[in-house]
Motif scaffolding. Structure first.
Motif, short mmCIF file in Angstrom:
data_model
loop_
_atom_site.label_atom_id
_atom_site.label_comp_id
_atom_site.label_asym_id
_atom_site.label_seq_id
_atom_site.Cartn_x
_atom_site.Cartn_y
_atom_site.Cartn_z
N SER A 24 47.85 -12.56 18.33
CA SER A 24 46.96 -11.64 17.63
C SER A 24 45.84 -12.37 16.91
N ILE A 25 46.10 -13.54 16.39
CA ILE A 25 45.07 -14.27 15.65
C ILE A 25 43.99 -14.82 16.57
N PHE A 26 44.31 -15.00 17.86
CA PHE A 26 43.34 -15.52 18.82
C PHE A 26 42.63 -14.40 19.59
N SER A 27 42.92 -13.16 19.27
CA SER A 27 42.31 -12.03 19.99
C SER A 27 41.70 -11.03 19.01
N GLN A 28 41.07 -11.51 17.98
CA GLN A 28 40.45 -10.64 16.99
C GLN A 28 39.21 -9.96 17.55
N GLN A 29 39.02 -8.69 17.17
CA GLN A 29 37.81 -7.97 17.54
C GLN A 29 36.74 -8.26 16.48
#
Length: 426
Positions: free
Chosen positions: A122-127
């Protein structure tokens, strides 16, 4: 009535006269046959629609009042032309759409960050997407440690490793457990991932290994960022403008109680990890809103905070996706050191509650979950009406008898106009 394939009962219930129903059915037929949802549109059909809709609207204006013709009714005038202008590939008189007509231009607040490797964590796929020119900065060891620990502590995928490390610490001592874990867990995870990497274990994925190795102390900073379609600017940038985009609100815990932390955005920081992964953080300045010090007031539906003092100066980082934008208004009741917190709902954004995945759904009621949504491959054959400028039967062919209400209204208007003309001549 006309319009095959359209449920007439759905249209006719809201109109009282067959004249209205017939014309609206013809309007709907010419709207529906455009087949915006289909993947292929024919240029000839679009040109016929572009000409025919003008005549249909002219006929409708003879029946309905001006209030009926809002922007949605007139939208059909522009849709055929928009379909021809959209990004397309025209072959043999056909338009093969590659995107939606309603969104063929780039969004102003687009939040895709193209210069990074997308990951499953989740931390590497932030919008989120940084704005402005990039500045290079070297973090101190203390700042880098704080930022790295906050990222790991807010990564849901690391929760099993955090729990395992907590149990190991409890075997030795439970004293000052949180502080000890903050100091020891980064090295423990790094050793764990490196050992699994040597054994070529599938558990040590590229993302977990990159996160465990830690970030580079050379970071990039920006003056703004777009997160989930919301534009944020730093406080320094806001001070040079009349607009305000630096207000930050985030939920957190203080003394075992859930509260809202209010502050301003100081800097947008992008941490670089190995293998090309990046994490976007907000460095914030938090206003002291301690209830015991009476620096926050709740007056009916208004929340007022004092902005002269700060707290949690050693914990300034949050994930960019955790930030909620707020605005600070002058509080004339309590003085210039107080600000009223204003939370707003942004345009085209809705706070929709997440669906409970634990609820079992009856497949017989919902029709099953394996069915694919219907999608036309091309537009269907169109049934065109002969619409001539002098053809009054276009709107009157289905009328069995005249509407006496309209006749009486017209007669009254003629008598009123004739009386006015006589009085002016006298």
């Amino acid at each position: 009535m006309d319009g095959e394939g359209v449920d007439n009962t759905m249209v006719s219930w809201s109109f009282d006269h067959p004249q209205e129903c017939s014309l609206v059915m013809k309007y709907c037929n010419n709207c529906v046959v455009l087949n915006i949802e289909s993947l292929t549109l024919y240029v000839n059909d679009l040109e016929k629609l572009e000409e025919g809709i003008v005549l249909i609207l002219c006929k409708l204006e003879r029946i309905f009042p001006p209030a009926f013709f809002d922007v949605m009714v007139h939208l059909m005038v522009h849709l055929p032309r928009e379909a021809k202008l959209v990004d397309r590939l025209a072959i043999d008189g056909c338009i093969h759409l590659r995107g939606s007509i309603a969104r063929h231009t780039s969004e102003r607040n687009e939040d895709r960050f193209e210069h990074r490797v997308q990951g499953c964590l989740s931390i590497f796929s932030q919008q989120a997407r940084p704005l402005g020119s990039r500045q290079h900065l070297q973090f101190s060891k203390e700042e880098l440690t704080k930022a790295h620990w906050y990222i790991m502590n807010n990564c849901p995928e690391l929760r099993p490793y955090l729990d395992e490390h907590t149990k190991e610490l409890e075997r030795t001592s439970s004293h000052n457990l949180e502080k000890r874990q903050e100091q020891e867990f980064p090295k423990w995870l790094a050793d764990r991932m490196k050992a699994l990497r040597v054994k070529q274990s599938p558990e040590a994925t590229d993302e977990l290994y990159s996160l465990a190795c830690g970030p580079d102390n050379r970071v990039h900073t920006y003056m703004g960022c777009i997160v989930n379609g919301v534009r944020f600017h730093t406080k320094d940038r806001d001070d040079r403008r009349i607009t305000q985009n630096s207000g930050i609100c985030v939920s957190g815990e203080h003394d075992g109680e859930e509260i809202d932390f209010y502050g301003v955005l100081s800097n947008v920081v992008v941490l670089n990890y190995v293998l090309g992964y990046k994490v976007i953080l907000f460095k914030c300045t938090w206003f002291d809103t301690n209830q015991k010090k009476k620096r926050i007031k709740h007056d009916y539906n208004f929340t007022t905070i004092q902005v002269t003092s700060t707290w949690y100066d050693n914990d300034p980082f949050i994930l960019a996706t955790q930030a909620q934008q707020v605005f600070y208004l002058d509080d004339y009741k309590n003085g210039h050191n107080w600000k009223v917190v204003q939370k707003v709902n942004h345009r085209h954004m809705w706070d929709v509650p997440e669906r409970d995945t634990n609820i079992e759904i009856d497949e017989e009621v919902c029709g099953g979950s394996d069915e694919e949504a219907y999608q036309d491959n091309e537009s269907h054959e169109l049934n065109w009406f002969n619409m001539n400028d002098n053809d009054d039967n276009f709107i009157c062919d289905d009328i069995e008898e005249e509407d006496e209400t309209l006749d009486d209204y017209a007669n009254e208007n003629e008598m009123w106009l004739s009386s006015d003309s006589e009085s002016e001549s006298d």
